[in-house]
Design an enzyme around this catalytic site. Structure first.
Site, PDB file in Angstrom:
ATOM      1  N   MET A 102      13.004  87.488 -13.545  1.00 40.87           N
ATOM      2  CA  MET A 102      13.253  86.299 -14.526  1.00 40.87           C
ATOM      3  C   MET A 102      11.869  85.406 -14.753  1.00 40.87           C
ATOM      4  O   MET A 102      11.415  85.032 -13.642  1.00 40.87           O
ATOM      5  CB  MET A 102      14.406  85.455 -13.962  1.00 40.87           C
ATOM      6  CG  MET A 102      14.619  84.267 -14.686  1.00 40.87           C
ATOM      7  SD  MET A 102      16.111  83.144 -13.996  1.00 40.87           S
ATOM      8  CE  MET A 102      15.711  83.188 -12.209  1.00 40.87           C
TER       9      MET A 102
ATOM     10  N   ARG B 207      21.315  80.427  -9.302  1.00 41.62           N
ATOM     11  CA  ARG B 207      21.689  78.978  -8.465  1.00 41.62           C
ATOM     12  C   ARG B 207      22.697  79.099  -7.558  1.00 41.62           C
ATOM     13  O   ARG B 207      22.535  78.797  -6.364  1.00 41.62           O
ATOM     14  CB  ARG B 207      22.223  78.036  -9.690  1.00 41.62           C
ATOM     15  CG  ARG B 207      21.085  77.329 -10.405  1.00 41.62           C
ATOM     16  CD  ARG B 207      21.439  76.177 -11.251  1.00 41.62           C
ATOM     17  NE  ARG B 207      20.344  75.545 -12.029  1.00 41.62           N
ATOM     18  CZ  ARG B 207      20.135  75.098 -13.232  1.00 41.62           C
ATOM     19  NH1 ARG B 207      21.364  74.626 -13.536  1.00 41.62           N
ATOM     20  NH2 ARG B 207      19.193  74.516 -13.736  1.00 41.62           N
TER      21      ARG B 207
ATOM     22  N   GLN C 276      13.825  75.732  -5.844  1.00 38.23           N
ATOM     23  CA  GLN C 276      14.055  76.780  -7.097  1.00 38.23           C
ATOM     24  C   GLN C 276      15.309  76.553  -7.665  1.00 38.23           C
ATOM     25  O   GLN C 276      16.254  76.019  -7.532  1.00 38.23           O
ATOM     26  CB  GLN C 276      14.064  78.033  -6.159  1.00 38.23           C
ATOM     27  CG  GLN C 276      13.567  79.238  -6.961  1.00 38.23           C
ATOM     28  CD  GLN C 276      14.106  80.430  -5.769  1.00 38.23           C
ATOM     29  OE1 GLN C 276      14.334  80.286  -4.945  1.00 38.23           O
ATOM     30  NE2 GLN C 276      13.182  81.581  -6.318  1.00 38.23           N
ATOM     31  N   GLU C 277      15.091  77.319  -8.992  1.00 39.46           N
ATOM     32  CA  GLU C 277      16.294  77.230 -10.009  1.00 39.46           C
ATOM     33  C   GLU C 277      16.806  75.829 -10.110  1.00 39.46           C
ATOM     34  O   GLU C 277      18.181  75.673 -10.109  1.00 39.46           O
ATOM     35  CB  GLU C 277      17.378  78.101  -9.382  1.00 39.46           C
ATOM     36  CG  GLU C 277      16.979  79.701  -9.004  1.00 39.46           C
ATOM     37  CD  GLU C 277      16.478  80.127 -10.340  1.00 39.46           C
ATOM     38  OE1 GLU C 277      17.017  79.840 -11.431  1.00 39.46           O
ATOM     39  OE2 GLU C 277      15.741  81.216 -10.090  1.00 39.46           O
ATOM     40  N   GLY C 278      15.905  74.991 -10.425  1.00 42.85           N
ATOM     41  CA  GLY C 278      16.288  73.488 -10.764  1.00 42.85           C
ATOM     42  C   GLY C 278      16.032  72.681  -9.696  1.00 42.85           C
ATOM     43  O   GLY C 278      16.897  72.801  -8.586  1.00 42.85           O
TER      44      GLY C 278
END
Ligand SMILES: Cc1cc2nc3c(=O)[nH]c(=O)nc-3n(C[C@H](O)[C@H](O)[C@H](O)COP(=O)(O)OP(=O)(O)OC[C@H]3O[C@@H](n4cnc5c(N)ncnc54)[C@H](O)[C@@H]3O)c2cc1C
Length: 593
Positions: A163, A291, A435-437
């Site tokens: 990603m 997430r 990570q991921e926001g």
């Protein structure tokens, strides 16, 4: 060397007794033959594989790390062996379609698999989880022609995937992306730009790597609305090497066995997947799945750390039990006698077991959202996932750091020593709130997007769910029901407070964000604990318990009395408002000011 014992008893309790998975899956009609026996068989085998084939390499692979030479990344031998075992066992295609060689099993089982492999080795499970997510993205967004080229390779584990969103100047604010895409006459595109921090960007585990890249088509507007999603493989379908290369392997705090790369795209051939200009929305399918994976890694690593800490606390002799010695025949008592050690261990249980119930419950919602025959039911499940995903990620990630830290504390100085394995887990889980926001950004997402969504319909549904659960509690759990009702009321009061304040001052939402997110997270856990206690109480009334169900209720009470009250502290802090943090001028933050 630390070992790991899959917590199958608790997982079965959640899967069967709490979530009634067999019945819910049967309602979808999409998984014929998936019954309790088959589910148990999968859990058993996944646990065995994680403990026997994935976990033993974990420490050595971290010590060894990945290496890079002239753009070629070599992973540690243990990771290669773990990946080979995972693929040979057919786990890479667990939920892939049978026509691609997959087993077509429910996503909920992939959620369990992810917990087990993450507890065994987060670095290894990062590769497994990512590749599976890319398979599902290709099914959902790519053209039939691209699906025909890449599906089987991804399902069988021959191909990896990534990603690619982050760039040197653009992390949380993805709309700043500069990677550009130019169209060609044959309908493909050429990608040029740099992406950083790309997990599994380059490695030696698979024969090809399918990169999913956010880029801006030439001429499209700035900001996130101008982004499109492209598929660009390391090896092109004609066997030629594509114009992309890993230029650096990040030297990072942990996950040394996970190849985190800086990637250079230099006119790489790519194909648009999904609609032009709607790339971020498409990528969000993967971001949301990631997430939940990231949050669950916090929980899984904490389970691994708990097992080490609990075993240590039973055998380490230091000091005496309060009052009188528990073991006068020994030179000292096991540290488990100390209330503070019990506080830490029970706090960790209070987190892990609620987190598992929440996470697997959302896994089941994924199957409903994707496969239920009733469109209204599918939409309700998809909305519910959208509403709860970012806060679940943030809460599981935060508690993962705090609780793994407590596990380390239980081992004292021996926790700080590498051999016992907890320090590695603590370093690894530190990534999850970033990570991921970043969690602070997700707190704003909760306040600004999720709560007002559909005119507050999902927020009201959430409050109604809590009310229903509190009302369903048997008299023996009346104290917990009262606790949930109080937490619910406080959370609703906090949401109103933030809405009113931020109408006058936009800083108020950001200032209140983390406190509100933590209140919400604690309330989510309280909800799960009351559900579990209700199911446990019903089992106790039926009269067959070996201590497991009584234990559930004990931990539920610990959670309500010793952990849920933290929500009140966040409420107090939240009401201090933005002023306390926005008054200092920017210069105040310089070290010499
Ligand atoms: C090991 C590792 C693996 C990764 N894997 C991938 C991958 O596979 N693919 C990929 O694309 N990316 C990946 N990332 C990138 C990761 O997702 C980003 O680091 C993350 O999105 C944060 O971006 P940033 O680091 O640029 O931080 P910034 O955006 O610069 O933010 C710094 C800090 O500022 C605060 N902040 C920023 N914006 C806000 C806001 N709006 N509200 C409140 N607070 C805010 C937060 O506290 C944040 O932590 C990986 C990172 C690491 C370290």
């Amino acid at each position: 060397m630390p070992s790991y014992s899959p917590p199958l008893r608790d997982i079965r309790f959640v899967v069967h007794d709490l979530l009634q998975t067999e019945r819910v899956l049967a309602e979808t009609g999409a998984f014929p033959g998936v019954d309790r026996d088959l589910i148990d068989q999968v859990l058993e085998e996944a646990g065995k594989m994680a403990a026997e084939q994935i976990q033993p390499q974990n420490q050595a692979s971290e010590a060894e790390g990945c290496r890079m030479e002239k753009g070629v990344v070599t992973t540690p031998p243990g990771i290669r062996a773990a990946y080979a075992a995972f693929v040979a066992g057919g786990w890479s295609g667990l939920c892939a379609r049978p026509e691609h060689g997959g087993q077509g099993l429910p996503q909920m089982l992939a959620f369990v698999l992810n917990e087990l492999t993450s507890a065994a080795s987060i670095a290894a499970s990062d590769y497994f989880g990512l590749f599976a997510m890319v398979y599902h993205m290709v099914q959902r967004h790519a053209s039939p022609a691209l699906q025909a080229v890449y599906s089987e390779g991804l399902a069988s584990g021959r191909f990896g995937g990534t990603m690619c969103m982050t760039e040197p100047h653009c992390g949380t604010d993805v709309g700043l992306a500069r990677t550009r895409a130019e169209p060609t006459a044959d309908g493909s595109w050429r990608l040029t730009g740099t992406k950083i921090f790309i997990s599994a960007g380059e490695h030696d585990l698979t024969e090809n790597i399918v990169h999913l890249v956010l880029a801006r088509a030439v001429g499209d507007p700035p900001g996130s609305r101008g982004l499109s999603l492209f598929l660009t493989p390391k090896i092109l379908p004609d066997g030629a090497r594509n114009g992309l290369v890993a230029v650096t392997l990040e030297d990072k705090m942990a996950y040394a066995a996970s190849a985190t790369c800086q990637m250079a795209f230099d006119g790489a051939t790519a194909w648009l997947i999904g609609e032009r200009g709607k790339g971020l929305a498409a990528m969000f399918d993967m971001v949301n799945a990631a997430r939940l994976m990231v949050g669950s890694q916090g929980m899984a690593a904490t389970e691994a750390a708990y097992q080490i800490a609990a075993a240590y606390a039973r055998q380490r002799l230091q000091g005496r039990a309060p009052g009188k010695p528990a073991h006068p025949e020994l030179p000292a008592d096991p540290i488990l006698c100390h209330p503070d050690v019990r506080r830490m261990l029970l706090g960790v249980r209070g987190y892990i077991e609620a987190a598992r119930a929440l996470y697997l419950g959302l896994g089941l919602e994924v199957d409903i959202a994707e496969r239920h025959p009733d469109p209204a039911r599918r939409k309700a499940a998809a909305d519910w996932l959208g509403f709860l995903t970012s806060t679940t990620k943030a809460t599981l990630a935060d508690f993962g750091v705090w609780c793994t830290n407590d596990c380390l504390q239980v081992l004292g100085g021996h926790g700080y020593i590498r051999a016992n394995g907890v320090e590695q887990l603590l370093r690894e889980v530190r990534l999850n709130p970033i990570q991921e926001g970043a969690n602070g950004m997700l707190a704003l997402d909760l306040i600004r997007r999720q709560i007002p969504r559909d005119d507050g319909a999902l927020w009201r549904r959430f409050l109604a769910e809590l009310e229903t659960e509190a009302a369903a509690a048997p008299p023996a759990l009346a104290d917990l029901a009262a606790g949930l009702a109080q937490a619910r009321a406080r959370l609703a009061q906090a949401a109103d407070w933030i809405r009113e304040r931020s109408a006058a001052d936009p800083s108020e939402a950001g200032a209140a964000g983390t406190d509100f997110q933590r209140m919400f997270g604690l309330t989510l856990f309280a909800w799960q604990w009351l559900k579990m206690a209700r199911v446990a109480e019903a089992g106790l009334e039926r009269g067959n318990d070996d201590g497991f169900l009584a234990g559930k209720i004990m931990t539920a009470r610990f959670f309500y009395r010793r952990m849920l009250p933290m929500a009140e502290g966040h409420w107090q802090s939240l009401q201090a408002g933005a002023e306390t943090m926005m008054t200092p001028p920017p210069d105040y933050f310089w070290p010499d000011a």
